[in-house]
Design an enzyme around this catalytic site. Structure first.
Site, PDB file in Angstrom:
ATOM      1  N   LYS A 111     -27.195 -23.200 -47.390  1.00  0.00           N
ATOM      2  CA  LYS A 111     -27.222 -20.965 -47.414  1.00  0.00           C
ATOM      3  C   LYS A 111     -29.307 -21.274 -47.713  1.00  0.00           C
ATOM      4  O   LYS A 111     -29.592 -20.204 -47.569  1.00  0.00           O
ATOM      5  CB  LYS A 111     -26.680 -20.495 -47.870  1.00  0.00           C
ATOM      6  CG  LYS A 111     -25.148 -20.427 -46.802  1.00  0.00           C
ATOM      7  CD  LYS A 111     -24.186 -19.765 -47.440  1.00  0.00           C
ATOM      8  CE  LYS A 111     -23.260 -19.558 -46.359  1.00  0.00           C
ATOM      9  NZ  LYS A 111     -22.102 -18.538 -47.087  1.00  0.00           N
ATOM     10  N   LYS A 206     -18.437 -25.142 -36.735  1.00  0.00           N
ATOM     11  CA  LYS A 206     -17.351 -24.175 -37.148  1.00  0.00           C
ATOM     12  C   LYS A 206     -17.782 -22.750 -36.576  1.00  0.00           C
ATOM     13  O   LYS A 206     -18.806 -22.154 -36.473  1.00  0.00           O
ATOM     14  CB  LYS A 206     -16.929 -24.086 -38.474  1.00  0.00           C
ATOM     15  CG  LYS A 206     -17.771 -22.839 -39.752  1.00  0.00           C
ATOM     16  CD  LYS A 206     -17.204 -22.788 -40.856  1.00  0.00           C
ATOM     17  CE  LYS A 206     -17.607 -21.869 -42.169  1.00  0.00           C
ATOM     18  NZ  LYS A 206     -16.582 -20.957 -42.385  1.00  0.00           N
ATOM     19  N   LYS A 209     -18.944 -16.110 -38.732  1.00  0.00           N
ATOM     20  CA  LYS A 209     -19.232 -14.974 -38.954  1.00  0.00           C
ATOM     21  C   LYS A 209     -21.018 -14.506 -38.804  1.00  0.00           C
ATOM     22  O   LYS A 209     -21.481 -13.844 -38.440  1.00  0.00           O
ATOM     23  CB  LYS A 209     -18.980 -13.754 -39.867  1.00  0.00           C
ATOM     24  CG  LYS A 209     -17.556 -13.636 -40.549  1.00  0.00           C
ATOM     25  CD  LYS A 209     -17.294 -12.579 -41.119  1.00  0.00           C
ATOM     26  CE  LYS A 209     -16.715 -13.420 -42.084  1.00  0.00           C
ATOM     27  NZ  LYS A 209     -16.667 -13.520 -43.614  1.00  0.00           N
TER      28      LYS A 209
HETATM   29  N1  AQP Z   1     -13.769 -21.098 -38.351  1.00  0.00           N
HETATM   30  C1  AQP Z   1     -13.271 -21.541 -39.184  1.00  0.00           C
HETATM   31  N2  AQP Z   1     -11.867 -21.638 -39.771  1.00  0.00           N
HETATM   32  C2  AQP Z   1     -10.935 -21.815 -40.372  1.00  0.00           C
HETATM   33  N3  AQP Z   1     -11.289 -21.210 -40.924  1.00  0.00           N
HETATM   34  C3  AQP Z   1     -11.964 -21.101 -41.206  1.00  0.00           C
HETATM   35  N4  AQP Z   1     -12.676 -20.112 -42.601  1.00  0.00           N
HETATM   36  C4  AQP Z   1     -13.701 -19.091 -42.290  1.00  0.00           C
HETATM   37  N5  AQP Z   1     -14.186 -20.290 -40.622  1.00  0.00           N
HETATM   38  C5  AQP Z   1     -13.284 -20.677 -41.207  1.00  0.00           C
HETATM   39  C6  AQP Z   1     -11.520 -19.275 -43.415  1.00  0.00           C
HETATM   40  O1  AQP Z   1     -11.964 -17.888 -44.129  1.00  0.00           O
HETATM   41  C7  AQP Z   1     -11.358 -17.596 -44.667  1.00  0.00           C
HETATM   42  C8  AQP Z   1     -12.713 -16.490 -45.590  1.00  0.00           C
HETATM   43  O2  AQP Z   1     -14.209 -16.828 -45.365  1.00  0.00           O
HETATM   44  P1  AQP Z   1     -15.262 -16.608 -46.667  1.00  0.00           P
HETATM   45  O3  AQP Z   1     -15.346 -14.945 -45.726  1.00  0.00           O
HETATM   46  O4  AQP Z   1     -15.462 -17.026 -47.474  1.00  0.00           O
HETATM   47  O5  AQP Z   1     -16.735 -17.405 -45.351  1.00  0.00           O
HETATM   48  P2  AQP Z   1     -17.103 -18.425 -45.201  1.00  0.00           P
HETATM   49  O6  AQP Z   1     -15.993 -19.439 -45.243  1.00  0.00           O
HETATM   50  O7  AQP Z   1     -18.189 -18.885 -45.393  1.00  0.00           O
HETATM   51  O8  AQP Z   1     -17.268 -17.760 -43.429  1.00  0.00           O
HETATM   52  P3  AQP Z   1     -17.675 -17.004 -42.162  1.00  0.00           P
HETATM   53  O9  AQP Z   1     -16.654 -16.298 -42.117  1.00  0.00           O
HETATM   54  O10 AQP Z   1     -17.233 -17.713 -41.081  1.00  0.00           O
HETATM   55  O11 AQP Z   1     -18.675 -16.896 -43.079  1.00  0.00           O
HETATM   56  P4  AQP Z   1     -20.058 -17.757 -42.510  1.00  0.00           P
HETATM   57  O12 AQP Z   1     -20.679 -17.226 -41.402  1.00  0.00           O
HETATM   58  O13 AQP Z   1     -20.471 -16.886 -44.016  1.00  0.00           O
HETATM   59  O14 AQP Z   1     -19.618 -18.909 -43.020  1.00  0.00           O
HETATM   60  C9  AQP Z   1     -12.325 -18.410 -46.573  1.00  0.00           C
HETATM   61  O15 AQP Z   1     -10.376 -19.285 -46.197  1.00  0.00           O
HETATM   62  C10 AQP Z   1     -12.846 -19.655 -44.779  1.00  0.00           C
HETATM   63  O16 AQP Z   1     -12.324 -21.830 -45.597  1.00  0.00           O
END
Ligand code: AQP
Length: 342
Positions: A111, A206, A209
């Site tokens: 990141k 993956k 968001k």
């Molecule tokens: N693509 C995914 N498949 C399965 N699980 C997922 N999670 C996120 N993306 C996937 C799971 O969602 C939970 C919340 O995650 P978070 O809000 O901490 O965000 P993150 O893991 O960083 O993933 P995001 O939502 O897509 O955000 P960014 O864009 O920042 O990467 C976690 O349990 C995660 O495993």
């Protein structure tokens, strides 16, 4: 009952990955465990963010938890920043965290490389200490973690052991600490297979968001038309028939897995149903399954959002219950670390 904590960041629209990888699993966990599900707003500010949107995104995320079936008679739902102990414990824990441990974190490296030096806040580096505090405050037995969070949970475990070793010795026992152990060392709970949802535009990255194109994800609150349009335009391949687990066909595997989870069918049923299907027919099937699954969630979401007093009450009660547990741990830590108590 064994305890589980988990949360999602209010950083944008909650998508199918967050739902299938996290929230949907909570619904069954809340029946067998003591569960606390929070909206991790303090984590949402580690990268540049829009302050105007944060409180709305926090409420939206809470409403989505409830709309997906999180039941407040079983689970505590609260906003992380409403329980002050998270930040307080983080400071105490950071005094016991070697900086080398944080420098090694892959997510920080990735990141920070993406954000560029000027945008890398100290909070991005210390994020795993806040995560450790989120978990250790509640003496959690298990933490559901995806592949990407495994390293952070390992750091949490090492930190718990280090603090137990440094401050949880005989002196601590004499002060009346519980069994000389300040923190329970949590275990990872690996989510069911198939729960890693990939992007609609690239089956190898993956669903996320932060991906710039909204076309790459299905948001839980996307309308029927938007869902249909995204599936119509999603990436496919030139094979005929769909199949699971062919490394040359990541999109086929991803979309079949989504279809399986949305329809509630078994992997075998789905494999058989779609083995000779062309992409056009499959896309209609997938679109219908997504709409059928997501529409009741969207209806409940609207109901919850239309009663703001109800949501406020849920979050206030959740925070009170959480703070009771968190404050007890925090007090023990202050005491063990030798602070003069009021
Ligand atoms: N693509 C995914 N498949 C399965 N699980 C997922 N999670 C996120 N993306 C996937 C799971 O969602 C939970 C919340 O995650 P978070 O809000 O901490 O965000 P993150 O893991 O960083 O993933 P995001 O939502 O897509 O955000 P960014 O864009 O920042 O990467 C976690 O349990 C995660 O495993």
């Amino acid at each position: 009952k064994k305890r589980i904590v988990s949360g999602v960041q209010p950083t944008g629209s909650i998508h199918l990955g967050n739902y299938l990888g996290a929230i949907k699993n909570w619904i069954s966990l809340q029946n067998s465990y003591d569960t606390l599900f929070f909206i991790v707003d303090l984590h949402a500010i580690t990268l540049p963010y829009d302050a105007q949107q944060l409180s709305k995104a926090t409420r939206d995320t809470a409403a989505i938890y409830l709309a997906c079936g999180v039941d407040t008679s079983k689970a505590s739902v609260f906003v992380q920043s409403h329980v002050r102990a998270h930040v307080e414990l983080m400071w105490l824990l950071s005094s016991a965290t070697p900086i080398g441990w944080l420098n090694k974190m892959i997510q920080f490296k990735e990141k920070s490389r993406k954000a560029g030096d000027e945008n890398v806040a100290v909070a991005l580096l210390t994020y795993p200490v806040l995560m450790a505090s989120d978990i250790l405050l509640y003496q959690s037995d298990f933490v559901p973690v995806g592949e990407d969070q495994k390293q952070h949970l390992e750091l949490t475990r090492e930190l718990a052991e280090r603090v137990n070793f440094l401050y949880g010795g005989r002196k601590w026992k004499k002060l009346g600490g519980r069994g000389g152990t300040i923190f329970k060392v949590p275990e990872p709970l690996i989510p069911p297979a198939g729960a890693r949802v990939m992007s609609l535009t690239d089956g190898l990255s993956k669903m996320s968001k932060s991906a710039p194109s909204d076309q790459s994800r299905i948001n839980l609150l996307d309308s029927k038309d938007v869902i249909a349009n995204k599936i119509k335009r999603c990436k496919t391949d030139s094979f005929i028939g769909l199949e699971f687990d062919n490394p040359e066909r990541p999109e086929s595997n991803n979309l079949l897995s989504i279809y399986q989870l949305m329809s509630g069918k078994t992997k075998e049923e789905v494999a058989q149903e779609c083995e000779n299907m062309n992409w056009g027919t499959f896309k209609i099937l997938l679109t219908d399954a997504l709409i059928d699954h997501l529409q009741p969630i969207q209806v409940r979401y609207e109901e919850i959002m239309s009663d703001s007093a109800y949501l406020d009450r849920v979050l206030a009660e959740g925070a009170t219950k959480a703070a009771d547990i968190a404050d007890a741990t925090l007090n023990n830590v202050y005491q063990a670390m030798g602070f003069l108590r009021r």
